[in-house]
Write a protein that holds these residues in place. Structure first.
Motif, PDB file in Angstrom:
ATOM      1  N   ASN A   1       0.824  -1.195   0.000  1.00 45.05           N
ATOM      2  CA  ASN A   1       0.000   0.000   0.000  1.00 45.05           C
ATOM      3  C   ASN A   1       0.865   1.254   0.000  1.00 45.05           C
ATOM      4  N   GLU A   2       1.882   1.258   0.856  1.00 39.94           N
ATOM      5  CA  GLU A   2       2.770   2.411   0.932  1.00 39.94           C
ATOM      6  C   GLU A   2       3.532   2.604  -0.367  1.00 39.94           C
ATOM      7  N   ALA A   3       3.876   1.482  -1.056  1.00 39.55           N
ATOM      8  CA  ALA A   3       4.609   1.583  -2.315  1.00 39.55           C
ATOM      9  C   ALA A   3       3.769   2.295  -3.368  1.00 39.55           C
ATOM     10  N   PHE A   4       2.466   1.947  -3.473  1.00 35.99           N
ATOM     11  CA  PHE A   4       1.615   2.593  -4.468  1.00 35.99           C
ATOM     12  C   PHE A   4       1.330   4.055  -4.099  1.00 35.99           C
ATOM     13  N   ARG A   5       1.234   4.344  -2.812  1.00 32.40           N
ATOM     14  CA  ARG A   5       1.055   5.742  -2.415  1.00 32.40           C
ATOM     15  C   ARG A   5       2.283   6.569  -2.804  1.00 32.40           C
ATOM     16  N   MET A   6       3.483   5.946  -2.650  1.00 34.00           N
ATOM     17  CA  MET A   6       4.700   6.641  -3.032  1.00 34.00           C
ATOM     18  C   MET A   6       4.741   6.891  -4.530  1.00 34.00           C
ATOM     19  N   ILE A   7       4.345   5.899  -5.323  1.00 32.29           N
ATOM     20  CA  ILE A   7       4.316   6.068  -6.781  1.00 32.29           C
ATOM     21  C   ILE A   7       3.310   7.155  -7.160  1.00 32.29           C
ATOM     22  N   ARG A   8       2.153   7.146  -6.502  1.00 28.43           N
ATOM     23  CA  ARG A   8       1.139   8.169  -6.772  1.00 28.43           C
ATOM     24  C   ARG A   8       1.688   9.567  -6.485  1.00 28.43           C
ATOM     25  N   SER A   9       2.367   9.704  -5.343  1.00 31.17           N
ATOM     26  CA  SER A   9       2.910  11.013  -4.963  1.00 31.17           C
ATOM     27  C   SER A   9       3.940  11.487  -5.978  1.00 31.17           C
ATOM     28  N   ASN A  10       4.818  10.583  -6.418  1.00 31.07           N
ATOM     29  CA  ASN A  10       5.835  10.964  -7.404  1.00 31.07           C
ATOM     30  C   ASN A  10       5.196  11.361  -8.730  1.00 31.07           C
ATOM     31  N   LEU A  11       4.147  10.629  -9.110  1.00 34.99           N
ATOM     32  CA  LEU A  11       3.459  10.974 -10.350  1.00 34.99           C
ATOM     33  C   LEU A  11       2.769  12.336 -10.237  1.00 34.99           C
ATOM     34  N   GLU A  12       2.138  12.583  -9.102  1.00 32.98           N
ATOM     35  CA  GLU A  12       1.469  13.872  -8.911  1.00 32.98           C
ATOM     36  C   GLU A  12       2.450  15.029  -9.021  1.00 32.98           C
ATOM     37  N   LEU A  13       3.657  14.805  -8.461  1.00 28.53           N
ATOM     38  CA  LEU A  13       4.658  15.870  -8.508  1.00 28.53           C
ATOM     39  C   LEU A  13       5.094  16.140  -9.946  1.00 28.53           C
ATOM     40  N   MET A  14       5.384  15.050 -10.687  1.00 32.67           N
ATOM     41  CA  MET A  14       5.836  15.234 -12.065  1.00 32.67           C
ATOM     42  C   MET A  14       4.703  15.726 -12.971  1.00 32.67           C
ATOM     43  N   ASN A  15       3.479  15.232 -12.746  1.00 35.89           N
ATOM     44  CA  ASN A  15       2.358  15.628 -13.607  1.00 35.89           C
ATOM     45  C   ASN A  15       1.924  17.067 -13.356  1.00 35.89           C
ATOM     46  N   SER A  16       2.197  17.561 -12.165  1.00 31.63           N
ATOM     47  CA  SER A  16       1.844  18.958 -11.872  1.00 31.63           C
ATOM     48  C   SER A  16       2.612  19.903 -12.790  1.00 31.63           C
ATOM     49  N   ARG A  17       3.789  19.531 -13.166  1.00 35.24           N
ATOM     50  CA  ARG A  17       4.570  20.369 -14.072  1.00 35.24           C
ATOM     51  C   ARG A  17       3.967  20.351 -15.475  1.00 35.24           C
ATOM     52  N   ILE A  18       3.398  19.175 -15.851  1.00 32.84           N
ATOM     53  CA  ILE A  18       2.781  19.068 -17.167  1.00 32.84           C
ATOM     54  C   ILE A  18       1.494  19.898 -17.209  1.00 32.84           C
ATOM     55  N   ALA A  19       0.718  19.804 -16.140  1.00 35.04           N
ATOM     56  CA  ALA A  19      -0.578  20.500 -16.111  1.00 35.04           C
ATOM     57  C   ALA A  19      -0.434  22.005 -15.923  1.00 35.04           C
ATOM     58  N   ALA A  20       0.719  22.424 -15.384  1.00 36.66           N
ATOM     59  CA  ALA A  20       0.905  23.853 -15.137  1.00 36.66           C
ATOM     60  C   ALA A  20       0.886  24.624 -16.453  1.00 36.66           C
ATOM     61  N   GLY A  21       0.164  25.694 -16.474  1.00 40.89           N
ATOM     62  CA  GLY A  21       0.141  26.544 -17.656  1.00 40.89           C
ATOM     63  C   GLY A  21      -0.873  26.150 -18.716  1.00 40.89           C
ATOM     64  N   ARG A  22      -1.705  25.156 -18.425  1.00 40.49           N
ATOM     65  CA  ARG A  22      -2.749  24.794 -19.386  1.00 40.49           C
ATOM     66  C   ARG A  22      -4.086  24.697 -18.660  1.00 40.49           C
ATOM     67  N   ASP A  23      -5.143  24.917 -19.433  1.00 42.56           N
ATOM     68  CA  ASP A  23      -6.480  24.907 -18.853  1.00 42.56           C
ATOM     69  C   ASP A  23      -6.916  23.507 -18.461  1.00 42.56           C
ATOM     70  N   ASP A  24      -6.559  22.537 -19.270  1.00 43.92           N
ATOM     71  CA  ASP A  24      -6.947  21.144 -19.013  1.00 43.92           C
ATOM     72  C   ASP A  24      -5.983  20.548 -17.998  1.00 43.92           C
ATOM     73  N   LYS A  25      -6.453  20.284 -16.780  1.00 42.44           N
ATOM     74  CA  LYS A  25      -5.600  19.741 -15.723  1.00 42.44           C
ATOM     75  C   LYS A  25      -5.615  18.229 -15.681  1.00 42.44           C
ATOM     76  N   SER A  26      -6.445  17.591 -16.429  1.00 38.90           N
ATOM     77  CA  SER A  26      -6.530  16.129 -16.415  1.00 38.90           C
ATOM     78  C   SER A  26      -5.294  15.535 -17.111  1.00 38.90           C
ATOM     79  N   ILE A  27      -4.804  14.457 -16.530  1.00 39.37           N
ATOM     80  CA  ILE A  27      -3.588  13.808 -17.031  1.00 39.37           C
ATOM     81  C   ILE A  27      -3.934  12.402 -17.503  1.00 39.37           C
ATOM     82  N   VAL A  28      -3.493  12.068 -18.722  1.00 42.95           N
ATOM     83  CA  VAL A  28      -3.674  10.720 -19.258  1.00 42.95           C
ATOM     84  C   VAL A  28      -2.318  10.004 -19.173  1.00 42.95           C
ATOM     85  N   THR A  29      -2.322   8.884 -18.500  1.00 42.46           N
ATOM     86  CA  THR A  29      -1.086   8.112 -18.296  1.00 42.46           C
ATOM     87  C   THR A  29      -1.268   6.713 -18.856  1.00 42.46           C
ATOM     88  N   MET A  30      -0.334   6.317 -19.703  1.00 43.38           N
ATOM     89  CA  MET A  30      -0.365   4.948 -20.208  1.00 43.38           C
ATOM     90  C   MET A  30       0.588   4.079 -19.375  1.00 43.38           C
TER      91      MET A  30
END
Length: 817
Positions: free
Chosen positions: A595-624
């Motif tokens: 459980n802690e491992a997936f929470r850590m992965i989620r947190s890392n993704l949120e941090l990196m995806n926040s940079r992608i979403a910054a500066g655009r109107d669409d905040k939704s992130i599509v991850t493959m």
């Protein structure tokens, strides 16, 4: 398409296994160490218990050496002016003599070492010898081509019952099970057996207590020659110091008494052989002197007879009074002539003896018998010749004259003999010249006796001959007495400094040393196997493997979920087996490692995806979410990563775009309406969404639906992009469970509409070499914003492990890939 097993990339070697990683792997294989310790330490303890101890006995022997005289074995030293034998032994030669098989052969015969006695039964056999050997069993006239093993029981009634006899030899083996009984109460008893007549007699040295129960005894008898090599190799003889003439003898044996007896017997046999050699040389000298005495005695009788006849015939008075004055003047010259004549005569006899072919195999007498003070050169040559001749005769006694070593000795002796003849001839010529000079001097003195009668001069010459013979006769008698005395008072050339002794503790087996070695060996075996296994393993095993070659951002490691299958099951796992549905293990209030491992992965993704979403109107992130090959656990990662988002009340949708296997859909009953229905225009998004999948709020699942015949064309259609846009409008996070990248090209098409790629690498499922290919993908941006997750890492909590549901037979493309 990239190949997984055989890449064309450069072979990049990893840094090697880190110590911490090696320690972790070793600890995870603790059962291996337990089994190794149990087996090896158990075997070591068994060997210590079952192996009969070996004891070491040592002794020190001083070899007596003299600064003058010949080498050991030179009989010419018996005729030195000092009288008696003055041997000088070469310590190196004596060292080899002590270790010679000839000495050991006599030791074995003397001690009866060709017959072994052992008490059998139990874990350990016990050697019987000396004071613990109850009887002596003699094999009367055995066949020297065979060895014999006799096994029987010595009862409390003092009867030895033989129940098994075996014989071996000439490639044959015979066994006899007849019963034979020998009664020790009779003193000496015998019985006829297939091994010949066996004679038993009590051992007078036996000091053990009376038997309270039968004793099983095995007697092993071999020909003496079979034992020589073995016992000789076990006898260790070395110089205590290169500057000293002390030899250290040591022998290791199961019986302390037998080891001591063997060392004592070696010393005794060596001394006996040394005395025998010296006596043979002394006897040869005595024979030569006796021959010379007989010749001189007969010549002296002839001279005495001539003087008596001459005086009677010519009626001569006492001539001593007539020539007393002249003889006084010539006394010094006559004395010198007598000495020279004696020396010259003996030199001639010695020259004849040496030149006689009949004496080639005999030792030579010394030049010292001539009485010359300067005969040392010829004498040393004779001493060397005698030593070489005796070594040659010893070699001939054990071999034939055709032996190459014997022939080599013969050539050396022939050259030495010629040199001796030359030296003796030179000495004889010198004596003859000196004698002629002295006779000339005497004649000049005699010329002054002008008025003496002719008969007086004739008689004087005969009397001179008489004195020469008398002097030579007395000289030989003196030397004969000295030679006889030297033989009578012969001393050994050795002195035992330290008798055989040793520690009461055995030298083998060494208990603590054996156990320590067994312990380290038991630890080294599994460690070596683990090390070899690790270095031969080409699969990705740790994050360190990925760090060396794959530089994409690392999101985290997912512990292994479920029970790890045995190596046997993994070895025989059927390829192409049915994939198992994935479970949602991330749940509210669960603090397990996974459980802690997936929470850590989620947190890392949120941090990196926040940079992608910054500066655009669409905040939704599509991850493959994809992987290189099937069985990597991408569906498991997708589903549980979505659950981790749902825990934060983030609206997340997991879309099964693996239109070839639809593994995610199987976890939810594999609905027929799904992505394929939407892409084909037969359903809307609302028709295919599974709301609050598995009861998890904020988590929706879009199944794949019916497997289409042309999945790549559907994914590459405009409706797929429309599907992504519609999902982004409804959800904060969209996770796409994609097909593997290598079997098919679907993921290469999907990456065009995603913001992030999570590449799942499963431990033990991907070869390390393929990480170079992934690095190329990352460098060339083949997949959008690649990141990595290491799945199924062993070492998490006991229940946090992902099962081996995936197999290599995923079914994409050709099955042989």
């Amino acid at each position: 398409m990239s190949q997984i097993t055989d890449t064309d990339q450069k072979d990049k070697k990893s840094k090697g296994i880190p110590f911490e990683e090696m320690l972790r792997i070793c600890l995870s294989h603790w059962k291996w160490y337990a089994i190794s310790l149990l087996i090896i330490m158990g075997f070591a303890v068994y060997k210590l218990i079952s192996t009969e101890p070996t004891y070491l006995r040592t002794a020190s022997v001083l070899i007596k050496e003299e600064s003058k005289g010949g080498q050991f074995g030179n009989m010419a030293a018996a005729l030195s002016d000092l009288g008696g034998v003055t041997p000088m032994s070469s310590v190196d030669n004596e060292l080899e003599a002590m270790k010679s098989p000839a000495v050991m052969l006599e030791v074995i015969e003397k001690l009866g070492l060709n017959t072994d006695y052992k008490q059998t039964g139990g874990l350990r056999d016990k050697t019987l010898y000396g004071n613990n050997q109850p009887f002596v069993l003699t094999f009367s006239n055995p066949d020297e081509r065979y060895s014999y093993s006799v096994t029987g029981d010595l009862g409390v009634d003092n009867k030895f019952v033989i129940n098994k006899i075996e014989s071996r030899g000439n490639g044959e083996k015979f066994k006899y099970s007849d019963i034979f009984t020998l009664d020790l109460n009779k003193g000496v008893d015998s019985v006829a057996t297939p091994a010949g007549t066996l004679v038993i007699s009590p051992n007078p040295e036996y000091k053990a207590k009376e038997l309270k129960e039968p004793m099983r005894i095995n007697i092993y008898h071999t020909p003496v020659e079979w034992r020589v090599q073995g016992y000789t190799s076990r006898l260790n003889a070395v110089l205590a110091n290169r500057k000293a003439s002390v030899i250290n003898l040591s022998f290791a044996d199961h019986s302390r008494q037998r080891a001591s007896d063997i060392i004592n017997a070696v010393i005794d046999v060596y001394n006996e052989k040394w005395i025998d050699d010296k006596n043979r040389m002394t006897d040869a000298t005595a024979e030569f002197i006796d021959q010379r005495i007989d010749i001189i005695k007969n010549e002296l009788l002839d001279v005495d007879r001539s003087i008596s006849n001459y005086k009677s015939k010519n009626s001569l008075p006492d001539l001593q009074a007539i020539v007393s004055v002249d003889l006084a003047k010539q006394s010094e010259a006559e004395k010198k002539i007598l000495e020279l004549q004696s020396q010259y005569t003996m030199a001639k006899h010695l020259q004849e003896f040496i030149s006689n072919p009949d004496n080639y195999d005999k030792v030579l007498p010394s030049m010292s018998i001539t009485g010359l003070a300067n005969s040392g050169s010829a004498n040393s040559e004779i001493l060397e010749y005698n030593t070489t001749l005796m070594e040659r005769n010893r070699l001939v006694s054990d071999n034939s004259t055709s032996n190459p070593l014997v022939k080599d000795f013969d050539r050396r002796l022939d050259g030495m003999r010629k040199a001796i003849v030359q030296s003796v001839s030179t000495q004889t010529e010198q004596l003859r010249t000196a004698l002629n000079d002295m006779v000339a001097e005497r004649n000049r003195t005699s010329g002054r006796i002008a008025n003496s009668p002719t008969q007086a001069n004739d008689l004087l010459g005969v009397e001179r001959q008489q004195k020469v013979k008398e002097a030579l006769y007395l000289y030989l008698l003196e030397k004969k007495e000295a030679n006889d005395l030297s033989k009578t008072f012969t001393a050994y050339n050795t002195r035992v400094i330290t008798p055989p002794m040793g520690d009461s503790k055995p030298v083998a087996p060494r208990g603590m040393k054996t156990l320590l070695f067994a312990f380290f060996f038991a630890m080294a075996v599994p460690t070596g196997l683990i090390f070899v296994q690790y270095n031969m393993d080409t699969m990705v095993r740790t994050k360190a493997d990925m760090d060396d070659r794959f530089k994409a951002p690392f999101l985290g490691s997912v512990p292994l979920y479920g029970k790890k299958p045995s190596r046997l099951k993994r070895l025989f796992k059927k390829k192409g087996g049915e994939d198992k549905p994935s479970d949602i293990v991330v749940k509210y209030g669960n603090g397990s490692a996974i459980n802690e491992a997936f929470r850590m992965i989620r947190s890392n993704l949120e941090l990196m995806n926040s940079r992608i979403a910054a500066g655009r109107d669409d905040k939704s992130i599509v991850t493959m979410v994809t992987s290189a090959i099937p069985g990597s656990g991408k569906t498991f990662v997708s589903l549980n990563l979505a659950a981790a988002y749902a825990l934060k009340k983030i609206k997340v949708a997991v879309v099964d775009v693996d239109l070839r296997k639809a593994t995610l859909s199987k976890s939810f009953g594999a609905p027929h309406r799904g992505v394929t229905a939407y892409l084909s225009g037969t359903a809307t998004l609302d028709d295919i969404i599974i709301k609050n999948a598995s009861g998890v709020e904020y988590l929706d699942v879009v199944p794949a639906g019916v497997i289409p015949p042309d999945p790549a064309e559907l994914i590459d259609s405009p409706r797929f992009a429309k599907l992504m846009s519609e999902l982004k409008s409804r959800y904060d996070v969209v996770l796409l469970d994609c097909p593997p990248t290598e079997p098919v090209t679907d993921s290469s098409v999907i990456t065009r509409v995603v913001d992030r790629t999570v590449y799942v690498v499963r431990v033990g499922n991907l070869k390390r070499d393929f990480l170079d290919t992934l690095q190329e993908y990352y460098e060339h941006k083949r997949y959008t914003n690649m990141t990595a997750v290491l799945n199924a890492v062993d070492g998490g909590s006991g229940k946090a492990s992902y099962g081996y549901g995936y197999g290599y037979g995923y079914g994409y493309g050709n099955k042989d890939k």
